[in-house]
Write a protein that holds these residues in place. Structure first.
Motif, PDB file in Angstrom:
ATOM      1  N   MET A   1      53.738  21.073 -20.399  1.00 29.65           N
ATOM      2  CA  MET A   1      54.746  20.971 -19.335  1.00 29.65           C
ATOM      3  C   MET A   1      54.269  21.114 -17.955  1.00 29.65           C
ATOM      4  O   MET A   1      53.501  22.204 -17.713  1.00 29.65           O
ATOM      5  N   ASP A   2      54.711  20.543 -17.041  1.00 37.39           N
ATOM      6  CA  ASP A   2      53.961  20.542 -15.569  1.00 37.39           C
ATOM      7  C   ASP A   2      54.916  21.406 -14.666  1.00 37.39           C
ATOM      8  O   ASP A   2      54.853  21.159 -13.530  1.00 37.39           O
ATOM      9  N   GLY A   3      55.959  22.215 -15.078  1.00 34.98           N
ATOM     10  CA  GLY A   3      56.965  22.859 -14.188  1.00 34.98           C
ATOM     11  C   GLY A   3      58.248  22.387 -14.111  1.00 34.98           C
ATOM     12  O   GLY A   3      58.846  21.711 -14.897  1.00 34.98           O
ATOM     13  N   GLU A   4      58.874  23.107 -13.064  1.00 43.01           N
ATOM     14  CA  GLU A   4      60.263  22.622 -13.014  1.00 43.01           C
ATOM     15  C   GLU A   4      60.333  22.147 -11.440  1.00 43.01           C
ATOM     16  O   GLU A   4      59.688  22.311 -10.569  1.00 43.01           O
ATOM     17  N   ILE A   5      61.716  21.178 -11.169  1.00 43.69           N
ATOM     18  CA  ILE A   5      61.671  20.459  -9.895  1.00 43.69           C
ATOM     19  C   ILE A   5      63.132  20.880  -9.582  1.00 43.69           C
ATOM     20  O   ILE A   5      64.075  21.271 -10.290  1.00 43.69           O
ATOM     21  N   ASP A   6      63.584  20.862  -8.223  1.00 42.06           N
ATOM     22  CA  ASP A   6      64.738  21.202  -7.788  1.00 42.06           C
ATOM     23  C   ASP A   6      65.526  19.999  -7.567  1.00 42.06           C
ATOM     24  O   ASP A   6      65.037  18.659  -7.790  1.00 42.06           O
ATOM     25  N   GLY A   7      66.895  20.092  -6.904  1.00 42.56           N
ATOM     26  CA  GLY A   7      67.500  18.916  -6.690  1.00 42.56           C
ATOM     27  C   GLY A   7      67.048  17.770  -5.665  1.00 42.56           C
ATOM     28  O   GLY A   7      67.008  16.811  -5.619  1.00 42.56           O
ATOM     29  N   GLU A   8      66.282  18.546  -4.669  1.00 44.34           N
ATOM     30  CA  GLU A   8      65.941  17.522  -3.567  1.00 44.34           C
ATOM     31  C   GLU A   8      64.609  16.697  -4.096  1.00 44.34           C
ATOM     32  O   GLU A   8      64.464  15.464  -3.950  1.00 44.34           O
ATOM     33  N   PHE A  30      77.164  13.658 -22.283  1.00 45.67           N
ATOM     34  CA  PHE A  30      76.766  12.496 -21.222  1.00 45.67           C
ATOM     35  C   PHE A  30      77.794  11.505 -20.796  1.00 45.67           C
ATOM     36  O   PHE A  30      77.764  11.214 -19.653  1.00 45.67           O
ATOM     37  N   ALA A  31      78.535  11.200 -21.690  1.00 42.88           N
ATOM     38  CA  ALA A  31      79.755  10.141 -21.433  1.00 42.88           C
ATOM     39  C   ALA A  31      80.578  10.630 -20.180  1.00 42.88           C
ATOM     40  O   ALA A  31      80.944   9.766 -19.343  1.00 42.88           O
ATOM     41  N   ARG A  32      80.803  12.082 -20.421  1.00 39.75           N
ATOM     42  CA  ARG A  32      81.777  12.837 -19.409  1.00 39.75           C
ATOM     43  C   ARG A  32      81.134  12.787 -17.980  1.00 39.75           C
ATOM     44  O   ARG A  32      81.912  12.910 -16.946  1.00 39.75           O
ATOM     45  N   GLY A  33      79.884  12.656 -17.773  1.00 35.68           N
ATOM     46  CA  GLY A  33      79.364  12.882 -16.609  1.00 35.68           C
ATOM     47  C   GLY A  33      77.940  13.142 -16.869  1.00 35.68           C
ATOM     48  O   GLY A  33      77.657  14.103 -17.110  1.00 35.68           O
ATOM     49  N   HIS A  34      77.164  12.280 -15.987  1.00 35.77           N
ATOM     50  CA  HIS A  34      75.608  12.477 -15.871  1.00 35.77           C
ATOM     51  C   HIS A  34      75.259  12.006 -14.708  1.00 35.77           C
ATOM     52  O   HIS A  34      75.719  11.347 -13.696  1.00 35.77           O
ATOM     53  N   ILE A  35      73.751  12.289 -14.364  1.00 33.53           N
ATOM     54  CA  ILE A  35      73.123  11.980 -12.916  1.00 33.53           C
ATOM     55  C   ILE A  35      72.807  10.527 -13.320  1.00 33.53           C
ATOM     56  O   ILE A  35      72.349   9.926 -14.285  1.00 33.53           O
ATOM     57  N   PRO A  36      73.291   9.787 -12.267  1.00 35.28           N
ATOM     58  CA  PRO A  36      73.134   8.095 -12.373  1.00 35.28           C
ATOM     59  C   PRO A  36      71.488   7.706 -12.375  1.00 35.28           C
ATOM     60  O   PRO A  36      70.682   8.668 -11.857  1.00 35.28           O
ATOM     61  N   GLY A  98      74.353  16.011  -6.271  1.00 41.05           N
ATOM     62  CA  GLY A  98      74.458  14.760  -6.227  1.00 41.05           C
ATOM     63  C   GLY A  98      75.667  13.825  -6.799  1.00 41.05           C
ATOM     64  O   GLY A  98      76.433  14.408  -7.521  1.00 41.05           O
ATOM     65  N   PRO A  99      75.501  12.475  -6.959  1.00 42.55           N
ATOM     66  CA  PRO A  99      76.456  11.781  -7.468  1.00 42.55           C
ATOM     67  C   PRO A  99      76.569  11.888  -9.172  1.00 42.55           C
ATOM     68  O   PRO A  99      75.489  12.260  -9.683  1.00 42.55           O
ATOM     69  N   ILE A 100      77.648  11.750  -9.775  1.00 44.76           N
ATOM     70  CA  ILE A 100      77.711  11.848 -10.947  1.00 44.76           C
ATOM     71  C   ILE A 100      78.560  10.544 -11.651  1.00 44.76           C
ATOM     72  O   ILE A 100      79.525  10.194 -11.038  1.00 44.76           O
ATOM     73  N   GLU A 101      77.773  10.135 -12.569  1.00 44.22           N
ATOM     74  CA  GLU A 101      78.383   9.024 -13.165  1.00 44.22           C
ATOM     75  C   GLU A 101      79.116   8.989 -14.486  1.00 44.22           C
ATOM     76  O   GLU A 101      78.601   9.950 -15.284  1.00 44.22           O
ATOM     77  N   GLU A 102      80.076   8.339 -14.678  1.00 42.80           N
ATOM     78  CA  GLU A 102      80.872   8.858 -16.029  1.00 42.80           C
ATOM     79  C   GLU A 102      81.074   7.353 -16.672  1.00 42.80           C
ATOM     80  O   GLU A 102      80.790   6.338 -16.182  1.00 42.80           O
ATOM     81  N   ARG A 103      81.018   7.495 -17.848  1.00 42.34           N
ATOM     82  CA  ARG A 103      81.254   6.365 -18.818  1.00 42.34           C
ATOM     83  C   ARG A 103      82.659   6.371 -19.326  1.00 42.34           C
ATOM     84  O   ARG A 103      83.130   7.510 -19.945  1.00 42.34           O
ATOM     85  N   GLY A 104      83.461   5.474 -19.200  1.00 47.45           N
ATOM     86  CA  GLY A 104      84.620   5.318 -19.769  1.00 47.45           C
ATOM     87  C   GLY A 104      84.786   4.998 -21.211  1.00 47.45           C
ATOM     88  O   GLY A 104      83.696   4.695 -21.932  1.00 47.45           O
TER      89      GLY A 104
END
Length: 118
Positions: A1-8, A30-36, A98-104
């Motif tokens: 593993m190469d580490g962790e990243i932040d939101g930016e 995942f369907a209820r909400g995920h990173i686009p 950031g934005p969250i994408e949902e699947r209906g």
């Protein structure tokens, strides 16, 4: 593993389409909400599907709190067919601003229970 990243850094990765972002939660979560732009490969299936990351240059794993995604990143990094960079999204989905994408329900994967028999 190469580490962790932040939101930016994750936003930058998403903007540049520079990595494959893998959400390891259940399909229903995942369907209820995920990173686009992310894809769903539940942690329980990751062992059987790790070979799908062959040829990827960079993978970022995402989970609710940033703990399980570390395990997922280590699993992908340990696969001998994977030669890219793999990181965990440190704050987890709860720290994503950031934005969250949902699947209906019509998009599949929603946890609505069985269809009514009538």
């Amino acid at each position: 593993m190469d580490g962790e990243i932040d939101g930016e850094e994750l936003r930058s990765v998403l903007d540049d389409e520079a990595a494959r972002v893998v959400d390891i939660r259940s399909p229903a979560a995942f369907a209820r909400g995920h990173i686009p732009g992310s894809e769903n490969v539940p942690l329980g299936r990751l062992v059987d599907e790790v070979e799908q990351f062959d040829g990827d240059d960079r993978v970022v794993t995402v989970c609710p709190k940033g703990k399980s995604s570390v395990q997922a990143a280590r699993l992908i990094a340990s696969y001998e067919g994977f030669e890219g960079r793999v990181e965990s999204f440190a704050p987890g989905l709860q720290g994503w601003d950031g934005p969250i994408e949902e699947r209906g329900a019509d998009a599949g994967g929603a946890d609505e229970g069985p269809d009514a028999p009538f």
